[in-house]
Design an enzyme around this catalytic site. Structure first.
Site, PDB file in Angstrom:
ATOM      1  CB  CYS A 145      66.957 -53.305  28.487  1.00 39.17           C
ATOM      2  SG  CYS A 145      66.039 -52.570  27.136  1.00 39.17           S
ATOM      3  N   GLY A 172      64.271 -58.733  28.798  1.00 36.81           N
ATOM      4  CA  GLY A 172      64.192 -58.346  27.392  1.00 36.81           C
ATOM      5  C   GLY A 172      64.387 -59.553  26.516  1.00 36.81           C
ATOM      6  CE1 TYR A 231      55.310 -59.818  33.975  1.00 34.78           C
ATOM      7  CE2 TYR A 231      56.405 -57.813  33.253  1.00 34.78           C
ATOM      8  CZ  TYR A 231      55.936 -59.079  32.991  1.00 34.78           C
ATOM      9  OH  TYR A 231      56.111 -59.624  31.737  1.00 34.78           O
ATOM     10  CG  ASN A 282      67.000 -51.157  32.392  1.00 29.68           C
ATOM     11  OD1 ASN A 282      66.990 -51.484  33.568  1.00 29.68           O
ATOM     12  ND2 ASN A 282      65.891 -51.090  31.690  1.00 29.68           N
ATOM     13  N   GLY A 283      66.205 -48.372  30.513  1.00 30.29           N
ATOM     14  CA  GLY A 283      65.408 -47.216  30.912  1.00 30.29           C
ATOM     15  C   GLY A 283      64.849 -46.527  29.682  1.00 30.29           C
ATOM     16  CB  CYS A 313      60.432 -48.836  38.416  1.00 23.43           C
ATOM     17  SG  CYS A 313      59.091 -49.754  37.648  1.00 23.43           S
ATOM     18  CB  CYS A 315      55.496 -46.843  32.159  1.00 27.28           C
ATOM     19  SG  CYS A 315      57.214 -46.672  32.703  1.00 27.28           S
TER      20      CYS A 315
END
Ligand SMILES: O=P(O)(O)OC[C@H]1O[C@H](OP(=O)(O)OP(=O)(O)O)[C@H](O)[C@@H]1O
Ligand SMILES: NC(=O)CC[C@H](N)C(=O)O
Ligand code: SF4
Ligand SMILES: [Mg+2]
Length: 458
Positions: free
Chosen positions: A2, A28, A244, A102-103, A238, A384
């Site tokens: 996100c 997102g 990407y 986010n996460g 990450c 993930c």
């Protein structure tokens, strides 16, 4: 994944948040929302869809205020329904608390069950909601202590923004999974998932929110706290953000994404030096590794696959049927460039194989005589649990199949994946500070393989 954006101390805060979310749309595409505080009242607007679909001028005009947080969602726990649109707001004791996350947490369901047993009532099926319950439960100890208690309880990835009364708060998990940047603007402050959201508005980047840090911004200015004084955590940024997820013009984890992607392409050439008529990417995220490969090899680059700009990211769309149609709609080959040619096609990643299976076939049909397909990351073999919706192992093509089997399945001449070492050398001094779990299966924190995205819905 996100995107989050927050701004403090600036008139028309919601308008800036809207622009910030626009810049973060790639993180997102399922829903968008903005919450704003004007000194008296909290107002919110949110909906399913893209930022441009959820907001218009009229709506933004009604969102006056000087503190605001916003969110674009790509669901990882809890399906794409209206109740699960963020920022998520709760009212209690005449106060409002709003969260943008986010996460993804790995122990949210366990905490949720315990809280439910204690009588807590949940309004959403997201992992993010447990954070709100834990903070409110501990608020009598003061805001900072309530957040510290919460951070000690939750495990996983979280880059979070809160709007609480006249305060904007940012905090980040101690492993540093997801990015979060802090900047200054017009006498106020801005916090965003990626710095590309800063550039759009003209925010001056100050620094990243540190792993394990809590930053409180109120009328006295920003104050920083450490949630963990004694415990040690292995930094686990990450690495897939570089490969990407993030935008190439962003700086995340103090590095420019474009340059890292180019390094990945250069390393691909070192490991797999091929000769062909030209190099071509699968746009968008394959572009930069293809440039790196072309520069390292001296081979020309051609944009022989044209991208439709009115379609977003396909991998993050929630259903396989939609992904398949989208990939075709998104990428179309230029037949006159491909006919009779030997080509090196470069993409950043191969997840389920939707893009590659479908589009490599179209390159062949366009008349290419030989196809070499190179990927700027190692085979994705494991799911993930930290905020990227990598499907269950079963859906990951490289989980069950060898490189040779995948090559045959794709019906091409060469298939090559960058090695782990090639990936690590591309991120330079961050090599010991990145998460590689989806490639190696070695998770930086304990995970539960029975986890499902709809865990609170079944
Ligand atoms: O093997 P798959 O399941 O097809 O997933 C991998 C593809 O999905 C992503 O592209 P996406 O269209 O999401 O975004 P992009 O425009 O940033 O490349 C990624 O860049 C690969 O091209
Ligand atoms: N990808 C994300 O960062 C998602 C945040 C949160 N876990 C949700 O599902 O809404
Ligand atoms: S498992 Fe992969 S996608 Fe998930 S945080 Fe680690 S590197 Fe990123
Ligand atoms: Mg792609």
């Amino acid at each position: 994944m996100c995107g989050v954006f927050g701004i403090y101390g600036v008139e028309e805060a919601a308008n800036y948040t809207y622009f910030g979310l626009y810049a973060l749309q790639h993180r997102g595409q399922e829903s968008a929302g903005i919450v704003v505080y004007d000194g008296k009242k909290v107002k919110e607007w949110k909906g399913l869809g893209l930022v441009s679909e959820v907001f218009n001028e009229e709506i933004l005009k009604n969102l006056s205020g000087y503190i605001s947080i916003g969110h674009v969602r790509y669901s990882t726990t809890g399906s794409t329904i209206l109740q699960n649109v963020q920022p998520f707001c709760v009212n209690f004791a005449k106060k409002t608390l709003a969260i943008a996350h986010n996460g993804n947490l790995v122990n949210a369901y366990q905490i949720r069950c315990e809280l439910e047993e204690d009588g807590h009532i949940f309004q959403t099926t997201m992992d993010s909601e447990v954070i709100v319950h834990l903070i409110v439960k501990n608020l009598k100890k003061g805001l900072v202590n309530a957040i510290i208690e919460t951070m000690k309880r939750i495990r996983g990835a979280y880059s979070i923004l809160l709007l609480y009364e006249d305060t904007l708060v940012a905090f980040r998990d101690p492993w540093g999974f997801r990015p979060l940047s802090f900047g200054m603007f017009n006498g106020g402050y801005v916090i965003a998932s990626e710095t590309c959201a800063f550039d759009l508005i003209g925010v001056q980047y100050l620094r990243d929110i540190e792993p394990g840090e809590i930053l409180i911004i109120d009328k006295e200015g920003p104050k920083s706290y450490k949630a963990f004084k004694k415990e040690k955590f292995n930094l686990s940024h990450c690495v897939f953000e570089f490969i990407y997820f993030a935008r190439p013009d962003s700086y995340i984890f103090n590095k420019n994404v474009y340059l890292i992607r180019k390094n990945l392409g250069k390393n691909l050439y070192k490991e797999c030096p091929l000769q062909a008529d030209f190099v071509m990417p699968f746009p968008d995220s394959g572009n930069y590794a293809a440039i790196g490969y072309s520069q390292a090899s001296g081979l020309p680059i051609e944009f022989a696959m044209i991208r439709n700009h009115y379609i977003g990211r396909t991998f993050i769309q929630p259903s396989e049927k939609i992904r398949n149609i989208s990939v075709k709609m998104k990428l179309n080959p230029v037949k006159d460039i491909l006919r009779g040619k030997e080509v090196i096609v470069i993409d950043d990643s191969l997840v389920r194989g939707t893009t590659s299976r479908n589009r490599l076939k179209s390159i062949k049909e366009a008349g290419a005589k030989k196809i070499h397909f190179l990927l700027s990351c190692p085979p994705l073999r494991f799911p993930c649990f930290f905020g990227i919706d990598f499907p269950s192992s079963a859906e990951l093509i490289a989980h069950k199949h060898s490189v040779e089997e995948i090559r045959k399945f794709l019906d091409i001449d060469t298939l090559y994946y960058l090695s782990i070492e090639g990936l690590l050398s591309a991120v330079e001094e961050l090599r010991d500070k990145v998460c590689l779990a989806c490639f190696t299966g070695e998770y930086p924190i304990e995970v539960d393989f029975s986890f499902r995205k709809d865990i609170a819905e079944i």
